[in-house]
Write a protein that holds these residues in place. Structure first.
Motif, PDB file in Angstrom:
ATOM      1  N   GLY A  75      -3.367  -5.589   7.077  1.00 35.15           N
ATOM      2  CA  GLY A  75      -3.433  -6.327   8.333  1.00 35.15           C
ATOM      3  C   GLY A  75      -2.278  -6.076   9.276  1.00 35.15           C
ATOM      4  O   GLY A  75      -2.160  -6.749  10.303  1.00 35.15           O
ATOM      5  N   ARG A  76      -1.427  -5.078   8.979  1.00 31.22           N
ATOM      6  CA  ARG A  76      -0.297  -4.773   9.850  1.00 31.22           C
ATOM      7  C   ARG A  76      -0.713  -3.819  10.957  1.00 31.22           C
ATOM      8  O   ARG A  76      -1.535  -2.933  10.748  1.00 31.22           O
ATOM      9  N   LEU A  77      -0.134  -4.000  12.128  1.00 29.19           N
ATOM     10  CA  LEU A  77      -0.457  -3.156  13.280  1.00 29.19           C
ATOM     11  C   LEU A  77       0.141  -1.764  13.096  1.00 29.19           C
ATOM     12  O   LEU A  77       1.338  -1.615  12.821  1.00 29.19           O
ATOM     13  N   GLU A  78      -0.690  -0.735  13.276  1.00 29.08           N
ATOM     14  CA  GLU A  78      -0.250   0.645  13.132  1.00 29.08           C
ATOM     15  C   GLU A  78       0.079   1.211  14.516  1.00 29.08           C
ATOM     16  O   GLU A  78      -0.761   1.227  15.418  1.00 29.08           O
ATOM     17  N   GLY A  83       8.780   1.616   9.995  1.00 28.52           N
ATOM     18  CA  GLY A  83       7.991   2.576   9.240  1.00 28.52           C
ATOM     19  C   GLY A  83       6.605   2.846   9.833  1.00 28.52           C
ATOM     20  O   GLY A  83       5.631   2.895   9.075  1.00 28.52           O
ATOM     21  N   GLY A  84       6.528   2.980  11.137  1.00 29.10           N
ATOM     22  CA  GLY A  84       5.243   3.255  11.754  1.00 29.10           C
ATOM     23  C   GLY A  84       4.370   2.040  11.917  1.00 29.10           C
ATOM     24  O   GLY A  84       3.200   2.160  12.330  1.00 29.10           O
ATOM     25  N   ARG A  85       4.880   0.881  11.587  1.00 30.89           N
ATOM     26  CA  ARG A  85       4.145  -0.359  11.754  1.00 30.89           C
ATOM     27  C   ARG A  85       4.891  -1.258  12.749  1.00 30.89           C
ATOM     28  O   ARG A  85       6.104  -1.200  12.859  1.00 30.89           O
ATOM     29  N   LEU A  86       4.126  -2.094  13.459  1.00 35.78           N
ATOM     30  CA  LEU A  86       4.732  -3.067  14.359  1.00 35.78           C
ATOM     31  C   LEU A  86       4.698  -4.423  13.682  1.00 35.78           C
ATOM     32  O   LEU A  86       3.623  -4.965  13.397  1.00 35.78           O
TER      33      LEU A  86
END
Length: 345
Positions: free
Chosen positions: A271-274, A337-340
């Motif tokens: 569920g993390r924003l990419e 790490g590429g996630r917001l």
């Protein structure tokens, strides 16, 4: 002979909204066990005693009985002026004379958050919500006119808050769990028509001194800004701004729907924003996805401005290793790490 054209115009606007309210009620389940089966729905008018809301109250009192609707009224005493309680009592008397029932005056305490105008508005809507819930009202009518809509569009333009601000006030609005409680029948009716309707019906009106006080932004816009625009650009500015509001609302609604659909597609399995998937979205859609995420993390929507979302957006489009972005409501946004990651700090 029929009614005066101004009276006919306000009655037609209210009649259309009441038909709309009845249509919306048709397929809804009965949810209030306190209301006996077969009781006609109740529609309230929020009445300050000014020309706009008095015209609205008179039109509601005339049209509601013909449609089998109970018509009532609420006036809110903000307590910001000496004798405000006496004026509220006068408004109750005037609404009662129109045969509205129930009729109430509700006193509120106005805070300071967001400035005097915003604080008064928040207190007013809080009181209207409480009264509507308590009385089981199907809708609350508000007397905002086309002129109010034009002012709202200009205020949104001055804030630079994007197309949603330019969409002004909706004909229907509400809050969580309240559906489209608030209705604005007069958004296509100019302020002068409402005042004329009061005059020909001999309805007494009260002119709030705050409406001409230059200390208030909307007052300055009403008495200085809009007249200057009309002088420079010619008549028709108010109508054009109101039309802009409707076109902007249609566009904003479409983009909001697109963002809601896109939200799930830019998240990983946890569920993390990419960030890479967010980058691929059109800017207007991406910023709406970001705003949804920030509000969901606990940032108050009313305190969240375009500049806040632009800063978060730069974590996606202008990444240079910058640190966390601090947002209203003690929310922070950070790229990891590429996630917001958006959370309360």
């Amino acid at each position: 002979m029929g009614p005066h054209p101004a009276v006919a115009a306000i009655r037609l606007a209210v009649r259309r909204v009441l038909h709309d309210v009845l249509t919306d009620l048709t397929d809804l389940p009965r949810t209030d066990p306190r209301t006996p089966v077969g009781t006609p729905p109740l529609v309230l008018v929020a009445c300050s005693g000014g020309a706009d809301s008095m015209a609205l109250a008179s039109a509601l009192a005339f049209e509601a009985p013909k449609l089998g609707i109970r018509a009532g009224g609420i006036t809110v005493d903000h307590g910001l002026q000496a004798g405000s309680d006496l004026r509220a009592a006068e408004v109750v008397t005037r609404m009662t004379a129109l045969r509205l029932d129930p009729v109430e005056s509700v006193a509120v305490r106005v805070g300071r958050d967001g400035g005097p105008e915003a604080a008064a508005r928040d207190a007013r809507y809080g009181a209207l919500d409480e009264a509507a819930d308590r009385l089981g009202a199907a809708a609350v009518l508000l007397g905002h006119t086309r002129d109010d809509q034009a002012e709202t569009v200009l205020l949104g333009l001055a804030r630079g808050s994007g197309i949603r601000s330019l969409s002004g006030m909706a004909e229907k609005s509400g809050g969580p769990g309240r559906g489209n409680r608030y209705r604005r029948p007069f958004l296509q009716v100019d302020r002068q028509t409402a005042r004329k309707a009061c005059m020909v019906q001999s309805l007494p009106v009260w002119d709030d001194p705050h409406n001409i006080d230059p200390a208030y932004t909307r007052s300055r816009l009403r008495h200085e800004g809009l007249p200057a625009l009309e002088k420079a650009l010619g008549k028709g500015v108010v109508e054009a701004l109101a039309r802009t509001a409707q076109l902007s609302r249609d566009d904003a609604d479409a983009l909001d729907a697109w963002a809601a659909d896109a939200d799930s597609g830019v998240r990983d399995a946890d569920g993390r924003l990419e960030c890479a998937k967010l980058y691929a979205l059109p800017p207007a859609v991406r910023r709406r996805v970001l705003r949804r995420a920030v509000v969901a993390a606990g940032s108050p929507a009313g305190s969240l401005f375009a500049r806040h979302i632009e800063e978060v957006d730069r974590l996606i489009t202008g990444w240079r290793g910058q640190g966390a972005i601090n947002l209203p409501g003690r929310v922070e946004a950070q790229r990891q790490g590429g996630r917001l990651v958006i959370r309360q700090g």
